[in-house]
Design a protein around this motif. Sequence first.
Motif, mmCIF file in Angstrom:
data_model
loop_
_atom_site.group_PDB
_atom_site.id
_atom_site.type_symbol
_atom_site.label_atom_id
_atom_site.label_comp_id
_atom_site.label_asym_id
_atom_site.label_seq_id
_atom_site.Cartn_x
_atom_site.Cartn_y
_atom_site.Cartn_z
ATOM 1 N N TYR A 2 0.810 -1.208 0.000
ATOM 2 C CA TYR A 2 0.000 0.000 0.000
ATOM 3 C C TYR A 2 0.850 1.268 0.000
ATOM 4 O O TYR A 2 0.329 2.357 0.145
ATOM 5 N N LYS A 59 -15.386 11.099 7.709
ATOM 6 C CA LYS A 59 -15.061 9.798 8.310
ATOM 7 C C LYS A 59 -13.617 9.734 8.815
ATOM 8 O O LYS A 59 -12.910 8.758 8.577
ATOM 9 N N TYR A 112 -13.877 5.080 23.594
ATOM 10 C CA TYR A 112 -13.147 5.658 22.455
ATOM 11 C C TYR A 112 -12.262 6.836 22.848
ATOM 12 O O TYR A 112 -12.063 7.771 22.078
ATOM 13 N N ALA B 12 -18.221 -2.372 15.766
ATOM 14 C CA ALA B 12 -17.253 -1.334 16.151
ATOM 15 C C ALA B 12 -16.268 -1.017 15.026
ATOM 16 O O ALA B 12 -15.239 -0.393 15.253
ATOM 17 N N ALA B 14 -15.559 0.800 11.339
ATOM 18 C CA ALA B 14 -16.038 1.784 10.359
ATOM 19 C C ALA B 14 -15.265 1.603 9.054
ATOM 20 O O ALA B 14 -14.082 1.286 9.067
ATOM 21 N N LEU B 15 -15.959 1.808 7.954
ATOM 22 C CA LEU B 15 -15.344 1.696 6.621
ATOM 23 C C LEU B 15 -15.325 3.066 5.959
ATOM 24 O O LEU B 15 -16.302 3.808 6.044
ATOM 25 N N ARG B 16 -14.223 3.399 5.323
ATOM 26 C CA ARG B 16 -14.156 4.680 4.586
ATOM 27 C C ARG B 16 -13.655 4.402 3.177
ATOM 28 O O ARG B 16 -12.595 3.801 3.022
ATOM 29 N N PRO B 17 -14.392 4.805 2.157
ATOM 30 C CA PRO B 17 -13.944 4.559 0.786
ATOM 31 C C PRO B 17 -12.617 5.255 0.501
ATOM 32 O O PRO B 17 -12.391 6.381 0.948
ATOM 33 N N GLU B 18 -11.735 4.558 -0.183
ATOM 34 C CA GLU B 18 -10.445 5.114 -0.601
ATOM 35 C C GLU B 18 -10.189 4.717 -2.056
ATOM 36 O O GLU B 18 -10.850 3.822 -2.576
ATOM 37 N N LEU B 23 -10.640 1.832 3.725
ATOM 38 C CA LEU B 23 -9.922 1.636 4.982
ATOM 39 C C LEU B 23 -10.951 1.209 6.018
ATOM 40 O O LEU B 23 -12.040 1.789 6.083
ATOM 41 N N ALA B 24 -10.617 0.202 6.785
ATOM 42 C CA ALA B 24 -11.487 -0.202 7.882
ATOM 43 C C ALA B 24 -10.782 0.145 9.181
ATOM 44 O O ALA B 24 -9.569 -0.044 9.302
ATOM 45 N N TYR B 25 -11.523 0.669 10.120
ATOM 46 C CA TYR B 25 -10.929 1.021 11.417
ATOM 47 C C TYR B 25 -11.754 0.373 12.519
ATOM 48 O O TYR B 25 -12.974 0.517 12.560
ATOM 49 N N TYR B 27 -12.734 0.454 16.179
ATOM 50 C CA TYR B 27 -12.719 1.283 17.386
ATOM 51 C C TYR B 27 -12.456 0.418 18.626
ATOM 52 O O TYR B 27 -12.057 0.926 19.653
ATOM 53 N N ARG B 30 -8.482 -0.284 18.017
ATOM 54 C CA ARG B 30 -7.748 0.841 17.402
ATOM 55 C C ARG B 30 -6.811 0.374 16.288
ATOM 56 O O ARG B 30 -5.688 0.855 16.173
ATOM 57 N N LEU B 32 -6.119 -0.381 12.096
ATOM 58 C CA LEU B 32 -6.529 -0.043 10.731
ATOM 59 C C LEU B 32 -6.330 -1.252 9.829
ATOM 60 O O LEU B 32 -5.364 -1.996 9.988
ATOM 61 N N PHE B 34 -6.537 -2.484 5.582
ATOM 62 C CA PHE B 34 -6.704 -2.095 4.186
ATOM 63 C C PHE B 34 -7.627 -3.100 3.498
ATOM 64 O O PHE B 34 -7.453 -4.302 3.648
ATOM 65 N N VAL B 35 -8.565 -2.575 2.765
ATOM 66 C CA VAL B 35 -9.505 -3.436 2.039
ATOM 67 C C VAL B 35 -9.431 -3.052 0.564
ATOM 68 O O VAL B 35 -9.792 -1.925 0.202
#
Lengths: 369, 88
Positions: A2, A59, A112, B12, B14-18, B23-25, B27, B30, B32, B34-35
């Motif tokens: 990556y 986000k 958190y 818990a 979260a996914l964020r488009p990249e 990216l999956a995080y 919580y 803590r 990260l 990569f998807v």
Amino acid sequence: MYYDALRQGLAAPICLTWELTYACNLLCVHCLSSSGKRAPDELDTTEAKRLLDEWAAMKVFYINVGGGEPMTRPDFFELMEYSIEQGIGVKFSTNGTLLDRRAARWIASTDYLDVQISVDGASPGVNDPIRGEGSFSRARTAMELLAAEGFPFKVNHVVTRRSFQGLDELHAMVTGMGGQLRVTRLRPSGRGKAVWEALKLTQAQNRELYDWLRAHPDVLTGDSFFHLSALGQPLDGLNMCGAGRIVCCVDPRGDVYACPFVLAPEFKAGNVRDSSFGEVWQGSPLFERLRGWEVGGQCRSCGAYDRCHGGCMAVKHFTGVDLDDPDPECVRKPEAGSTATLLPLALKPRAISPRAPAASRTVGSGPQP
Amino acid sequence: MKLSDRVRLDDAVALRPERFGALAYSYRDRQLFFVDHALLPFVESAGGHTLGEIAGDLEAAGKVTKEALPRLLTVLEGLRRRGVLHVL
């Protein structure tokens, strides 16, 4: 795998430092933001919440809150709670001096939320000449309060040539209290420039530190020693400079910098009062340039390039080294300067008053007792 | 992990488009993750289809080859072990 994707920048930072205030009750000799006095034009509560709203929409998963001493801000607890309510996790750094039992309970009962306490030596004799007389004892009290709540706090330690020999002792102290040690690299940023030569690790210490970190996988580094990965097997982490790519820093006035270690006009990408944070992150010419840049020069023909990628941009900038040259602490370069471990410091920290200041306890929503 | 399994993201996470996918995080711990684009339809399927059905659709659309499937299942299994995904 990556590396290229990260180098070219993300939709939002994964490491966003928010220096909430430049106000601080300490005056550490190596402070990367030269903190001490509050900036009169720092973002107010409404502006700060607007910023958090935008980060939530983008986000941003979590923010690293620092300063200055963030707990001096009267709206500290209010802002942290607001951030978490918006789904943004908080990791905040504190010198621990304002962390009382009530704050410890609030930290332990809030999801958190992570806290790291700054300690720069395993004893007052090592820590206090750097962070101020009385600061070790107060940080230690904060750790005890958090430990009493069963909270797995972190201790952030900027390792220097003075503190290096005490790493094992500090590690034992922190883990013995249920905490986790995080070791970070000294940078010649802010006041750090004045003490860089006196406090930076010797090359022998750098090599020993690499082995020590490899032998202590429980110790966090925030990826700050990737220049040492040139010594062999890469250290855990991304092993690259993330400035403006995956990392950025918003200062108390809303200025956006490429990273918390380069608070300099050359690395300022914009201000959140002039445009949205998203516009700065996605469209600033500085960040675009950084995303297209890779360290060049002699590093490109070095066999370790794939592991260290040329080192830290901030260290180069503040030592007057061309950004395409090797990191000043490149492990393949010979020692430069003295190797004495106790060199005099050009700055003196401020002694802390023995009594806990009442700041931030009486204003704002505050933690519930 | 089997092709007949259905998976969903942990609450818990979260996914964020990249650009490269997402990216999956988590919580919870803590971390990260990569998807990549090939993996994303499985990760965000929310149990709506089996892994085999998703793979079939991707193959038909020319987005995934049969040869790539074992690697994807291995990565999905890794995400399950890390608590990012749950098998329904």
